[in-house]
Scaffold this motif. Structure first.
Motif, PDB file in Angstrom:
ATOM      1  N   ALA A  49       0.834  -1.216   0.000  1.00 28.77           N
ATOM      2  CA  ALA A  49       0.000   0.000   0.000  1.00 28.77           C
ATOM      3  C   ALA A  49       0.863   1.259   0.000  1.00 28.77           C
ATOM      4  N   VAL A  50       1.924   1.273   0.793  1.00 29.85           N
ATOM      5  CA  VAL A  50       2.832   2.422   0.834  1.00 29.85           C
ATOM      6  C   VAL A  50       3.492   2.628  -0.524  1.00 29.85           C
ATOM      7  N   ILE A 100      -3.832  -0.424   6.288  1.00 27.71           N
ATOM      8  CA  ILE A 100      -3.974  -0.502   4.829  1.00 27.71           C
ATOM      9  C   ILE A 100      -5.147   0.358   4.361  1.00 27.71           C
ATOM     10  N   ILE A 101      -6.268   0.253   5.074  1.00 26.70           N
ATOM     11  CA  ILE A 101      -7.447   1.038   4.711  1.00 26.70           C
ATOM     12  C   ILE A 101      -7.156   2.529   4.826  1.00 26.70           C
ATOM     13  N   THR A 108      -7.855   6.757  -5.377  1.00 23.91           N
ATOM     14  CA  THR A 108      -9.169   6.676  -6.029  1.00 23.91           C
ATOM     15  C   THR A 108      -9.670   5.245  -6.115  1.00 23.91           C
ATOM     16  N   GLN A 109      -8.778   4.260  -5.986  1.00 23.18           N
ATOM     17  CA  GLN A 109      -9.170   2.853  -6.096  1.00 23.18           C
ATOM     18  C   GLN A 109      -8.896   2.112  -4.798  1.00 23.18           C
ATOM     19  N   GLY A 110      -9.116   2.786  -3.669  1.00 26.22           N
ATOM     20  CA  GLY A 110      -8.770   2.213  -2.377  1.00 26.22           C
ATOM     21  C   GLY A 110      -9.408   0.865  -2.097  1.00 26.22           C
ATOM     22  N   THR A 111     -10.730   0.774  -2.268  1.00 25.30           N
ATOM     23  CA  THR A 111     -11.441  -0.474  -1.966  1.00 25.30           C
ATOM     24  C   THR A 111     -11.003  -1.602  -2.887  1.00 25.30           C
ATOM     25  N   GLU A 112     -10.857  -1.298  -4.168  1.00 26.83           N
ATOM     26  CA  GLU A 112     -10.424  -2.308  -5.136  1.00 26.83           C
ATOM     27  C   GLU A 112      -9.024  -2.820  -4.802  1.00 26.83           C
ATOM     28  N   LEU A 113      -8.129  -1.910  -4.453  1.00 30.31           N
ATOM     29  CA  LEU A 113      -6.765  -2.305  -4.114  1.00 30.31           C
ATOM     30  C   LEU A 113      -6.727  -3.124  -2.839  1.00 30.31           C
ATOM     31  N   PHE A 114      -7.557  -2.764  -1.856  1.00 31.08           N
ATOM     32  CA  PHE A 114      -7.612  -3.536  -0.618  1.00 31.08           C
ATOM     33  C   PHE A 114      -8.079  -4.962  -0.897  1.00 31.08           C
ATOM     34  N   THR A 120      -5.757 -12.257  -4.512  1.00 38.30           N
ATOM     35  CA  THR A 120      -5.382 -11.850  -5.864  1.00 38.30           C
ATOM     36  C   THR A 120      -5.754 -12.928  -6.879  1.00 38.30           C
ATOM     37  N   ASP A 121      -5.977 -12.530  -8.106  1.00 37.56           N
ATOM     38  CA  ASP A 121      -6.262 -13.478  -9.181  1.00 37.56           C
ATOM     39  C   ASP A 121      -4.939 -14.022  -9.737  1.00 37.56           C
ATOM     40  N   ILE A 122      -4.660 -15.296  -9.471  1.00 40.71           N
ATOM     41  CA  ILE A 122      -3.415 -15.908  -9.949  1.00 40.71           C
ATOM     42  C   ILE A 122      -3.654 -16.779 -11.176  1.00 40.71           C
ATOM     43  N   LEU A 123      -4.868 -16.738 -11.704  1.00 37.28           N
ATOM     44  CA  LEU A 123      -5.260 -17.699 -12.730  1.00 37.28           C
ATOM     45  C   LEU A 123      -4.408 -17.599 -13.994  1.00 37.28           C
ATOM     46  N   PHE A 124      -4.056 -16.385 -14.382  1.00 35.65           N
ATOM     47  CA  PHE A 124      -3.343 -16.218 -15.644  1.00 35.65           C
ATOM     48  C   PHE A 124      -1.875 -15.857 -15.410  1.00 35.65           C
ATOM     49  N   THR A 125      -1.279 -16.553 -14.461  1.00 30.00           N
ATOM     50  CA  THR A 125       0.156 -16.448 -14.213  1.00 30.00           C
ATOM     51  C   THR A 125       0.927 -16.898 -15.455  1.00 30.00           C
ATOM     52  N   THR A 126       2.020 -16.217 -15.752  1.00 26.58           N
ATOM     53  CA  THR A 126       2.872 -16.612 -16.877  1.00 26.58           C
ATOM     54  C   THR A 126       4.115 -17.332 -16.365  1.00 26.58           C
ATOM     55  N   LEU A 127       4.810 -17.982 -17.278  1.00 31.97           N
ATOM     56  CA  LEU A 127       6.038 -18.682 -16.900  1.00 31.97           C
ATOM     57  C   LEU A 127       7.072 -17.714 -16.327  1.00 31.97           C
TER      58      LEU A 127
END
Length: 246
Positions: A49-50, A100-101, A108-114, A120-127
């Protein structure tokens, strides 16, 4: 194109995350300090967050590691100086989450970032995303297995929490605080409910199976991956505990 072809880097990352967190999870449950990883994870997330607020995302790893190590140091010292250690760790967790809050409230995207920091979405991790965690977890696991049981007292506590902080520094950025908590606790908890198989091996297999099933479900049903992992993992832990009984 099959789902394995699309998601195999994410599956590899999932297995890596289970591998390293199970090592610490077994020890955390035996120590009876279940919320240790949540507290350290929240302190690590303060670093993210910092970085986002003051440095536009730069120096993320350094700041995350610094805050994670600070949280780990507080817990290591509290182990010897504080009564009711679980209550103390709970307060650290509350402090980290609220910090963090407070920090992200100025974005501007505080809630989304929290929410992203929690799961986190790890589904589309790359090599390419696998190189850093693979090297880090290999070093951490080697140090744990070669040094941890050879030291005693405060040095043992500092070593344990430093290695845990290093691990959480990486995994919080990759997967989020709540996912880290589930991967630390659920596979280890289920492994300790049984006595037939080696706990570490059992936890690795069960944890890897659970997280991969959750990721496949997330992919097929278009669900948020991080929270699906938390939901499925926690559900398996609850069902396992109730099914096993006393």
């Amino acid at each position: 194109m099959s789902i394995v072809t699309i998601l195999y880097p994410a599956f590899i990352l999932a297995i890596l995350l289970v591998f390293i967190h199970t090592i610490f999870g077994l020890e955390i449950i035996k120590r009876g300090v279940i919320f240790t990883d949540l507290a350290i994870g929240q302190f690590a997330a303060i670093g993210v967050a910092v970085s986002l607020l003051f440095f536009e995302g730069a120096y993320t790893f350094i700041l995350t590691l610094a805050f994670a190590l600070f949280g780990a140091l507080l817990i290591a010292l509290a182990t010897y100086r504080v009564k009711h250690i679980e209550a103390f760790i709970g307060m650290l967790y509350a402090f980290g989450a609220s910090a963090i809050i407070v920090i992200l409230s100025n974005t501007t995207q505080g809630t989304e970032l929290f929410n992203k920091l929690q799961a986190t979405d790890i589904l589309f991790t790359t090599l390419g995303d696998l190189t850093e965690p693979l090297l880090l977890y290999a070093v951490v696991a080697t140090l744990f297995f070669t040094l941890y049981h050879r030291v005693t007292g405060i040095l043992k506590e500092i070593l344990f929490f430093t290695l845990l902080a290093l691990t959480v520094t990486s995994s919080v950025q990759l997967a989020g605080v709540l996912v880290v908590f589930v991967l630390l606790i659920v596979p280890a908890y289920l492994a300790l409910l049984q006595s037939r198989f080696n706990p570490l091996g059992f936890a690795w297999i069960v944890g890897s199976s659970v997280i991969i099933v959750a990721m496949i479900a997330s992919y097929h049903f278009d669900l948020p991956t991080g929270y699906t992992i938390v939901f499925v993992g926690s559900g398996c832990g609850i069902v396992g505990a109730l099914g096993r009984g006393r």
